[in-house]
Every structure is written in C-alpha cells, then in structure tokens.
Scaffold this active site. Structure first.
Site, short mmCIF file in Angstrom:
data_model
loop_
_atom_site.label_atom_id
_atom_site.label_comp_id
_atom_site.label_asym_id
_atom_site.label_seq_id
_atom_site.Cartn_x
_atom_site.Cartn_y
_atom_site.Cartn_z
N ARG A 132 -6.52 1.22 -15.43
CA ARG A 132 -6.64 1.97 -14.18
C ARG A 132 -7.46 3.27 -14.29
O ARG A 132 -8.25 3.57 -13.41
CB ARG A 132 -5.26 2.25 -13.57
CG ARG A 132 -4.46 0.98 -13.26
CD ARG A 132 -3.21 1.22 -12.46
NE ARG A 132 -3.48 1.56 -11.09
CZ ARG A 132 -3.47 2.78 -10.60
NH1 ARG A 132 -3.14 3.80 -11.35
NH2 ARG A 132 -3.76 3.00 -9.34
N CYS A 142 -14.19 -0.46 -28.74
CA CYS A 142 -15.54 0.00 -29.09
C CYS A 142 -16.37 0.24 -27.84
O CYS A 142 -17.35 -0.46 -27.57
CB CYS A 142 -16.21 -1.03 -30.00
SG CYS A 142 -15.35 -1.14 -31.56
N TYR A 197 -10.52 2.95 -11.76
CA TYR A 197 -10.35 3.69 -10.50
C TYR A 197 -10.32 5.20 -10.69
O TYR A 197 -9.95 5.92 -9.77
CB TYR A 197 -9.01 3.32 -9.82
CG TYR A 197 -8.70 1.85 -9.73
CD1 TYR A 197 -9.52 1.00 -8.99
CD2 TYR A 197 -7.59 1.31 -10.36
CE1 TYR A 197 -9.23 -0.34 -8.89
CE2 TYR A 197 -7.29 -0.03 -10.27
CZ TYR A 197 -8.12 -0.85 -9.53
OH TYR A 197 -7.82 -2.18 -9.43
N GLY A 217 0.78 -1.24 0.00
CA GLY A 217 0.00 0.00 0.00
C GLY A 217 0.81 1.28 0.00
O GLY A 217 0.23 2.37 -0.02
N1 LLP Z 1 -0.69 -7.31 -0.13
C1 LLP Z 1 -1.99 -7.61 -0.31
C2 LLP Z 1 -2.61 -8.60 0.55
C3 LLP Z 1 -2.71 -6.95 -1.31
O1 LLP Z 1 -4.00 -7.24 -1.46
C4 LLP Z 1 -2.07 -6.00 -2.13
C5 LLP Z 1 -2.80 -5.33 -3.19
C6 LLP Z 1 -0.71 -5.74 -1.92
C7 LLP Z 1 -0.05 -6.40 -0.89
C8 LLP Z 1 0.07 -4.75 -2.73
O2 LLP Z 1 -0.46 -3.48 -2.67
P1 LLP Z 1 0.34 -2.24 -3.31
O3 LLP Z 1 1.60 -2.07 -2.53
O4 LLP Z 1 0.61 -2.57 -4.71
O5 LLP Z 1 -0.57 -1.07 -3.16
N2 LLP Z 1 -5.12 -2.85 -8.96
C9 LLP Z 1 -5.03 -1.78 -7.99
C10 LLP Z 1 -4.27 -2.19 -6.78
C11 LLP Z 1 -4.92 -3.40 -6.17
C12 LLP Z 1 -4.16 -3.93 -5.12
C13 LLP Z 1 -4.76 -5.14 -4.54
N3 LLP Z 1 -4.00 -5.65 -3.51
C14 LLP Z 1 -4.45 -0.55 -8.64
O6 LLP Z 1 -4.15 -0.60 -9.83
O7 LLP Z 1 -4.34 0.50 -8.02
#
Ligand code: LLP
Length: 405
Positions: A301, A331, A305, A221
């Site tokens: 994205r 399309c 989002y 995150g």
């Molecule tokens: N750990 C768990 C359990 C997770 O569910 C996630 C992301 C991460 C780590 C890694 O999170 P990060 O550091 O990348 O924020 N597709 C979305 C992000 C979805 C993330 C889902 N889980 C986007 O494009 O913003």
C-alpha cells in the site's frame, strides 16, 4: 490493546518474522458496530473478502453471521468452503469472462452486473434469472485517485442515464432485477459522498423502473484512520443519516427493502499488524535507513497508493527519536514502508510493528524476488493461533516446479 508489544514480541520469537497478526475480537467488534451505527432493521453487512481472505477470519465472520462481497470464482469457492451459504454471497466482478459467469451462476450465487454488454449476454444465456445491477453513482471520492471507483472515467458500473437500456435488456430476457448496487470508492473522505451516492442510486430506483427490488447495496468505502492524529468519522451521525435517508426512500418505493453495505477496510484494517525485524541500519551522511526482512510484495500500500502505515518500534519504544526510511529487502529503490519517519532509535535486531495491516496487505501480496508470504496468526480472547503457515523456500520452489511444463 490486545496486540501489545509483549504479545507481538513473543509471537515474533515463536513464529519468526515477517509475521502478520490479527486481533479477531476487534474484527468482530468492528463488524457488529455497523449494526449499532446504522439503525435500520433490514441492514445486511457483506464483508468485502478481497480485503482479507484468511480462511480462519472467513470462518470466524461466517459464524458471526456476515454476508460476503466476492470478486472472482475462486473467492466464491473459498467462501463456500468457509461455510457461507450461497444466498449470503454477492458476486461483483468486473470484465467477467464467459467461464467466470458460468461457474458462479452454476454455484447459485447472485450476479452483480456492471456492464450493458455483460447484462445482454447474461440475459441471453440465463433468461429468467435474478440479477443485481451495478450503477456508477457519479461521485468522486476515495483516499487516492486509484481508489476512486465512480465518475465518467471509471471502469465500474453502468451510467445512471443508461437506466432505460438496462430496463429494456431486463425485459427482453425476463431478468428479474432484485438489487441495485453502487460503490463510490475506498476510504471515502467525506460522509457527504456516501449520502450523495445513495441519493443518486435511489433516484433511479423507482417501482416503475425496478418493481422486483429486494435490496439496495451501497458498497463499501468506510474510512478508518491510518495516521495517529487522524480523526475518526462520526459513524453514529453518519449511520443515523443513512438510516433516515433509506427509510424515507422505502416509504416512497412502497416497500421496506433490505439495505446492504460491503465494507472491507472498516472491518479488518485496524485489526492487523505486520511484524518485521530490522537487519541493517545504514547511515548515509546522516540519512538513516532501517532495512527489514519484509518488503513491498508483502505490504504494497505505501508504494502503490502512497499510503501511510504507522510504525512502532516494539524493541526500543522509549529510544531517542530519529528520522528513518524503513525499507524492505526487495531489489528495488521504491521498496519502502515508511519514508522520513520519526521513530524511537532503531537498532539492528529490533522488531517493528507496521500497523493497520489487516486490509489489503496480505491479500495484495505476492512472492516477487521469490520470498514466501509471511505466516498469519489470529488472536481471539487473548489466545493466539497460527492460522496460516509460511511456505518454506523449498515449498515455494516446488510450487513453481509443479506449475512448470
Ligand atoms: N465493494 C466494491 C464493489 C469494491 O470494489 C470494494 C473495494 C469494496 C466494496 C470494499 O471497499 P473498502 O470498504 O474496503 O474500502 N486495495 C485498496 C482498496 C481497493 C478497494 C477496491 N474495492 C487499498 O488498499 O486501499
């Protein structure tokens, strides 16, 4: 900047567009920087491979010593193929099937379980196993509501006040809880949320509740800026506070545990660019639309989002500023990469670079409208390598035919 306009233009000419290009050195730099920011000796960074599963990037990260956060049996298999040993992989899927659990358990990868019923079934089927438990840290944060993974409405993790049930199930099946996990969301807006989630998880991590802990995993995150005017989180300060919090916790717990984080975006987002070519300029009574040869199946994205991805005009960087919608070739009306964006004048044939495309862009891709995903280039020490090719239309069709019964 390694991915400058000369390099991207040359690569686009050589490999055609759309094209993903990644700066490998920057990926490694981002990964290593976390060890500098978080001064805790027993820190282990797990890369969330759902952010980018490019095989060359995985191999590179394996050589750099990264561990991995995985979410499906296929991710585990790919990770093993890339050279990651099973003890450097955690499996954090949700709503697992019996088959998934069996496959992953047999591969010897540590299971991170976030549902009471799954824990019960896991204990019943594999008594005496080591296990990690995912709790819901009860903190709401993330770049978008779809990116918040905690709180009462979230499907992830076990509620903190259900800790006694977790203990009872673990005792019943002789499961050894070696790790506790939480993940708050993606692109956390407030560093305070990181600390609060850590504290919430630490509040139940007593030696009485969990005497066998080896590690605590505080998820991913970590936010990166997507807009040019967005400030960067003060990771030096944040890391120091994280290390202090955890050191104090370990004193109380009575042992120095390992601390895990599992970032995806932080490690790869800023390293990637999607290069697209503009085929069509439309002027609808002054409303300018630049039509490209990519689309939302290749970078979803913005649509999913409302995410901002910065766009550079590589071919006419000094052109007069005008306002454009930058759209794809799919399309669907919602097929845009940038809306009402001020950019140097775009002409038909110009190349655009869509930035911060290293995380959750290719990996969330698909072939809607039957267009193959772009090729991928990895640049290391200034040297670009085509590391994944683009399927031809014929190959895409052959794949479909081979799956059709
Ligand atoms: N750990 C768990 C359990 C997770 O569910 C996630 C992301 C991460 C780590 C890694 O999170 P990060 O550091 O990348 O924020 N597709 C979305 C992000 C979805 C993330 C889902 N889980 C986007 O494009 O913003």
């Amino acid at each position: 900047m390694t991915l400058d306009k000369e390099l991207l233009t040359n690569l686009a000419e050589q490999h055609s567009t759309p094209l993903y290009v990644y700066d490998g050195d920057k990926i490694i730099e981002c990964y290593r920087s976390l060890y500098q920011f978080i001064p805790y000796p027993k820190l282990k960074i797990h890369f969330a491979m759902k952010a980018n599963y490019n095989f060359a990037i995985l191999k590179m990260l394996n050589e750099a010593g990264t561990s991995l956060d995985t979410v499906s049996p296929a991710e585990v298999l790919l990770a093993l193929k890339a050279g990651f040993s099973k003890d450097r992989i955690i499996y954090t899927a949700n709503n697992m099937t019996e088959n998934d659990v069996k496959n992953v358990h047999e591969l010897g990868v540590l299971m991170n379980i976030g549902e009471l019923s799954r824990l019960e079934k896991y204990g019943r089927d594999y008594p005496g196993s080591n296990v990690c438990i995912r709790f819901n840290p009860d903190v709401r944060d993330g770049e978008d509501v779809k990116l918040m993974t905690a709180g009462d409405m979230a499907k992830f993790g076990i509620l903190l006040d259900q800790v006694d049930t977790v203990k009872a199930i673990a005792a019943k099946y002789n499961l050894k809880v070696v790790g506790l996990h939480e993940h708050t969301g993606s692109g956390l807006q407030r560093t305070e949320s990181v600390f609060k989630s850590m504290k919430n998880l630490m509040s139940i991590a007593t030696p009485e509740n969990f005497p066998h802990l080896r590690f605590m995993d505080f998820g991913g995150g970590f936010k990166v800026p997507y807009r040019p005017d967005e400030s960067r989180v003060d990771y030096v300060r944040m890391g120091a506070e994280i290390a202090e919090l955890f050191t104090d916790f370990c004193k109380e717990y009575g042992r120095d545990l390992e601390m895990y984080f599992e970032p995806g975006k932080y490690i790869v987002a800023e390293s990637g660019v999607l290069v697209v070519r503009v085929n069509t300029i439309k002027d609808n009574h002054g409303h300018l639309i630049a039509g490209t040869d990519s689309g939302f199946p290749q970078l979803i994205r913005p649509v999913l989002y409302n995410a901002y991805h910065h766009v550079r005009n590589l071919s006419n960087p000094d052109g007069t500023l005008k306002t454009y919608d930058v759209v794809g070739n799919i399309c669907e009306t919602g097929d845009y990469m940038a809306e009402r964006r001020e950019l140097p004048e775009i002409r038909e044939g110009d190349l655009l670079a869509v930035e911060n495309a290293g995380a959750y862009c290719y990996s969330m891709g698909g072939v809607y409208n039957l267009r193959p995903m772009p090729a991928e280039v990895l640049v290391r020490n200034g040297k670009p390598d085509l590391v994944r090719r683009r399927l031809s239309n014929q190959e895409l069709i052959d794949n479909i035919l081979s799956e059709s019964l």
